[in-house]
Design a protein around this motif. Structure first.
Motif, mmCIF file in Angstrom:
data_model
loop_
_atom_site.group_PDB
_atom_site.id
_atom_site.type_symbol
_atom_site.label_atom_id
_atom_site.label_comp_id
_atom_site.label_asym_id
_atom_site.label_seq_id
_atom_site.Cartn_x
_atom_site.Cartn_y
_atom_site.Cartn_z
ATOM 1 N N TRP A 116 40.913 11.790 61.199
ATOM 2 C CA TRP A 116 39.657 12.003 61.922
ATOM 3 C C TRP A 116 39.338 10.773 62.786
ATOM 4 O O TRP A 116 39.281 9.652 62.296
ATOM 5 C CB TRP A 116 38.515 12.267 60.946
ATOM 6 C CG TRP A 116 37.161 12.321 61.603
ATOM 7 C CD1 TRP A 116 36.262 11.301 61.745
ATOM 8 C CD2 TRP A 116 36.562 13.453 62.229
ATOM 9 N NE1 TRP A 116 35.150 11.716 62.404
ATOM 10 C CE2 TRP A 116 35.296 13.034 62.716
ATOM 11 C CE3 TRP A 116 36.981 14.771 62.429
ATOM 12 C CZ2 TRP A 116 34.440 13.908 63.387
ATOM 13 C CZ3 TRP A 116 36.109 15.633 63.093
ATOM 14 C CH2 TRP A 116 34.871 15.207 63.559
ATOM 15 N N GLY A 117 39.164 11.015 64.056
ATOM 16 C CA GLY A 117 38.803 9.929 64.964
ATOM 17 C C GLY A 117 39.954 9.027 65.364
ATOM 18 O O GLY A 117 39.743 8.030 66.055
ATOM 19 N N ILE A 118 41.170 9.354 64.924
ATOM 20 C CA ILE A 118 42.335 8.514 65.232
ATOM 21 C C ILE A 118 43.251 9.255 66.201
ATOM 22 O O ILE A 118 43.852 10.269 65.826
ATOM 23 C CB ILE A 118 43.125 8.159 63.958
ATOM 24 C CG1 ILE A 118 42.218 7.450 62.950
ATOM 25 C CG2 ILE A 118 44.331 7.291 64.295
ATOM 26 C CD1 ILE A 118 42.883 7.210 61.601
ATOM 27 N N PRO A 119 43.392 8.788 67.437
ATOM 28 C CA PRO A 119 44.321 9.433 68.378
ATOM 29 C C PRO A 119 45.763 9.025 68.084
ATOM 30 O O PRO A 119 46.031 7.870 67.763
ATOM 31 C CB PRO A 119 43.867 8.909 69.737
ATOM 32 C CG PRO A 119 43.291 7.555 69.432
ATOM 33 C CD PRO A 119 42.677 7.656 68.054
ATOM 34 N N ILE A 120 46.658 9.970 68.160
ATOM 35 C CA ILE A 120 48.080 9.653 68.004
ATOM 36 C C ILE A 120 48.637 9.143 69.326
ATOM 37 O O ILE A 120 49.522 8.291 69.364
ATOM 38 C CB ILE A 120 48.860 10.901 67.541
ATOM 39 C CG1 ILE A 120 48.298 11.417 66.208
ATOM 40 C CG2 ILE A 120 50.352 10.595 67.402
ATOM 41 C CD1 ILE A 120 48.349 10.402 65.079
ATOM 42 N N LEU A 121 48.072 9.663 70.399
ATOM 43 C CA LEU A 121 48.508 9.274 71.739
ATOM 44 C C LEU A 121 47.309 9.381 72.678
ATOM 45 O O LEU A 121 46.569 10.367 72.633
ATOM 46 C CB LEU A 121 49.638 10.186 72.192
ATOM 47 C CG LEU A 121 50.263 9.982 73.574
ATOM 48 C CD1 LEU A 121 51.719 10.434 73.544
ATOM 49 C CD2 LEU A 121 49.516 10.770 74.648
ATOM 50 N N SER A 122 47.106 8.358 73.496
ATOM 51 C CA SER A 122 46.035 8.379 74.492
ATOM 52 C C SER A 122 46.571 7.886 75.827
ATOM 53 O O SER A 122 47.403 6.968 75.876
ATOM 54 C CB SER A 122 44.859 7.494 74.056
ATOM 55 O OG SER A 122 44.182 8.055 72.960
ATOM 56 N N ILE A 123 46.091 8.499 76.886
ATOM 57 C CA ILE A 123 46.519 8.127 78.237
ATOM 58 C C ILE A 123 45.567 7.082 78.810
ATOM 59 O O ILE A 123 44.348 7.200 78.668
ATOM 60 C CB ILE A 123 46.576 9.374 79.140
ATOM 61 C CG1 ILE A 123 47.677 10.320 78.646
ATOM 62 C CG2 ILE A 123 46.822 9.002 80.591
ATOM 63 C CD1 ILE A 123 47.747 11.629 79.378
ATOM 64 N N ASP A 124 46.139 6.065 79.448
ATOM 65 C CA ASP A 124 45.361 4.987 80.060
ATOM 66 C C ASP A 124 44.967 5.408 81.472
ATOM 67 O O ASP A 124 45.776 5.358 82.405
ATOM 68 C CB ASP A 124 46.194 3.706 80.094
ATOM 69 C CG ASP A 124 45.389 2.512 80.577
ATOM 70 O OD1 ASP A 124 44.197 2.685 80.904
ATOM 71 O OD2 ASP A 124 45.954 1.403 80.616
#
Length: 199
Positions: A116-124
């Motif tokens: 919960w609330g933890i992204p595995i991958l995020s785009i900059d």
């Protein structure tokens, strides 16, 4: 190359492995239950032999009426027993599939809560916005969201659900998406293998 602000490689590998192992295990369980047991195979062989003997006796005409009637009763009894066995097997498969469905929901809920609330991958988005052509003012958030929609087309509601609790929801991939992706990949490979094995 897609600019990333977050990439949890170890979590990505774990979730892919869990999804693949879970999908394989559940498919193997159902596959094993669909296989004919030795008892059923023997019964089918006996039924085949009885039908053959019945056809032979019937071809002899009225002189073999008594023996033909006896064999026909045996055939009917075997067919009834086999139908009962198949019905029981079908009921067992339905029960196991229901259990698997509940277990799958439980596993997904655990993954959802743990990540919960933890992204595995995020785009900059800042790096995308800075490389945009002159004359087009694009915010970092809009750039990241547009990039994610381009990668994950069509962008469905389940991607949003999986990323719930994440700060940058529209530009991030949650743990459930990775889990589902692994399951879907294994499922498609298994379906192709089943089609090829039938041929």
């Amino acid at each position: 190359q897609t600019p990333l602000s977050v990439l949890r490689a170890s979590d990505l590998v774990v979730l892919l492995a869990v999804g693949a192992i879970y999908e394989l295990a559940t498919r193997l369980v159902v596959h094993q239950m669909r296989l004919r047991s030795p008892k059923e195979q023997n019964m089918r062989a006996e039924l085949h032999d009885l039908r053959y003997e019945t056809a032979k006796k019937r071809s002899l005409g009225p002189s073999a009426f008594v023996e033909t009637s006896k064999l026909e009763r045996q055939v009917l009894a075997r067919e009834k027993e086999l139908a009962s066995m198949e019905s029981g097997q079908s009921e067992s498969i339905v029960k196991v599939e229901a259990i698997i469905k509940k277990a799958s929901m439980a596993v997904q809920l655990v993954i959802f809560l743990v990540y919960w609330g933890i992204p595995i991958l995020s785009i900059d988005g800042t790096r995308i916005a800075s490389s945009a052509s002159v004359g087009h003012i694009v915010s970092a958030e809009d750039a990241a969201n547009a990039c994610m929609r381009g990668i994950c087309f069509p962008y469905c509601v389940w991607l949003k659900v999986a990323a719930m609790g994440v700060a940058e929801q529209a530009s991030s991939i949650g743990a459930l998406v990775v889990f589902w992706s692994s399951q879907t990949t294994v499922k498609k490979f298994a379906e192709v293998f089943e089609v090829l094995s039938v041929r």
